[in-house]
Design an enzyme around this catalytic site. Sequence first.
Site, mmCIF file in Angstrom:
data_model
loop_
_atom_site.group_PDB
_atom_site.id
_atom_site.type_symbol
_atom_site.label_atom_id
_atom_site.label_comp_id
_atom_site.label_asym_id
_atom_site.label_seq_id
_atom_site.Cartn_x
_atom_site.Cartn_y
_atom_site.Cartn_z
ATOM 1 N N CYS A 114 53.022 29.525 28.970
ATOM 2 C CA CYS A 114 54.334 29.865 28.644
ATOM 3 C C CYS A 114 54.479 31.321 29.467
ATOM 4 O O CYS A 114 54.773 32.436 28.883
ATOM 5 C CB CYS A 114 54.549 30.085 27.255
ATOM 6 N N GLY A 143 30.569 39.456 51.314
ATOM 7 C CA GLY A 143 31.867 39.532 52.057
ATOM 8 C C GLY A 143 32.383 38.446 53.179
ATOM 9 O O GLY A 143 33.267 38.660 53.733
ATOM 10 N N GLU A 203 24.010 38.921 50.665
ATOM 11 C CA GLU A 203 24.278 38.359 49.342
ATOM 12 C C GLU A 203 25.577 37.845 49.115
ATOM 13 O O GLU A 203 26.321 38.454 48.402
ATOM 14 C CB GLU A 203 23.616 39.439 48.373
ATOM 15 N N TYR A 252 35.188 32.031 42.878
ATOM 16 C CA TYR A 252 36.227 32.922 42.360
ATOM 17 C C TYR A 252 37.519 32.212 41.623
ATOM 18 O O TYR A 252 38.702 32.551 41.875
ATOM 19 C CB TYR A 252 36.690 34.018 43.225
ATOM 20 N N GLY A 295 28.671 35.396 48.342
ATOM 21 C CA GLY A 295 29.196 34.506 47.348
ATOM 22 C C GLY A 295 30.064 33.463 47.577
ATOM 23 O O GLY A 295 29.810 32.430 47.893
#
Length: 387
Positions: A338, A226, A260, A367, A262
């Site tokens: 499109c 986080g 942990e 992400y 990311g």
Amino acid sequence: MRPPDRVTAALRDRPRPVCAYVYDTAALRTRTAAVRAALPPGTTLLYAVKANGHPDVVRTLAAGCDGLEVASGGELARAVAAGARRIVFGGPAKTDAELAAAVAAGAQVNVESALELRRLDRAAAAAGTVADVAVRVNRARSAVTGSHAMTGTPTPFGVDEAGLPQVLALARTLPAVRVTGFHLHAVSNNRDAAAHAAFVADALDWSVRAADRHGVDLRLVNAGGGLGVDYRSAATLDLDVLRAGLAAVDVPAGVDLILEPGRILAADAGWYAAEVLDLKHTHGRTFAVLRGGTHHFRLPAAWGYDHPFTVLPVEAWPYPWPRPEVRDAHVDAVGELCTPRDVLARDQPVDRLRVGDVLVFARTGAYGWDISHHDFLRHDPPEFLVL
Ligand SMILES: *Cc1c(COP(=O)(O)O)cnc(C)c1O
């Protein structure tokens, strides 16, 4: 944020039209070292693979961190292939096959429900072993703010704090699982370092009290990830403030504090580049139409913000007719899909932009590709260039 020379050099070598992710492993290592330096000595630093599961990224961070956090059988397989020294397996919907694979890989499982605890017990017993687990808890109150709150609020993640006594009582009856601590991942993209340090302190404090109350031999506290970055500026959660805040935190002897993250590890190691294929003006707006789009980089569409870019000028122009360009303009950077939702950034100022120039989006290493809908419209994927 301007791309460093090694990134632009890699892009200038590529066939036209340019469409690429550039992953910079040196940037991964530098950021990992900076995050580690902010943590109390002895803290376990894992990388959450879901932020970017590219094999080279995973391998680099498996080596730079103490191990990897995975959330599926697929990520588990990548973590094993990357040689992770330690694996923690989380996620709300683990299958029996995934639990068996986790046991076989020696992963520590973050258990998310009473039923999952029973299923893990069965998988571990079948393998003739005892599985160490942390119980993921959705606490009664959230201690931190951020863009994706996962605790202190109704979510499918973890055991409701009110139901924790029953889950721990069940665990005591299951011979092949051993509860060693708690998993308290609570938030995504928190940019307030002092608040995050306070959250970690509170997670430790809560865990010690919960372990005392329920007779758990507390050996680990996982405060999750986080740690945030601000996509609209160059700002990152202030690691000096985090270090100062965590320096005051009391990690009890014998307790393994795990973080942990990311995003903070991978975001700044990725650059997404897409060439301008067309420039058009309709109803008073200017659109830069890219070879690329939200099927490669979905984050701005998913979160509803404009992702900043820089223009990489490309001098070559292979056609005999005049090259379309705009000067001192505001453009919408849109993709090749499109759908009018294929927008990476709206109303962004450019000094000069020509068809054939390349837009480079910073902070796309986390992400980015991994959360995008790659197959929609079946365009070719971007190239992946690993430095
Ligand atoms: C997504 C996730 C992380 C990583 O979160 P970041 O915001 O990328 O740091 C860590 N732990 C769990 C359980 C997660 O679901």
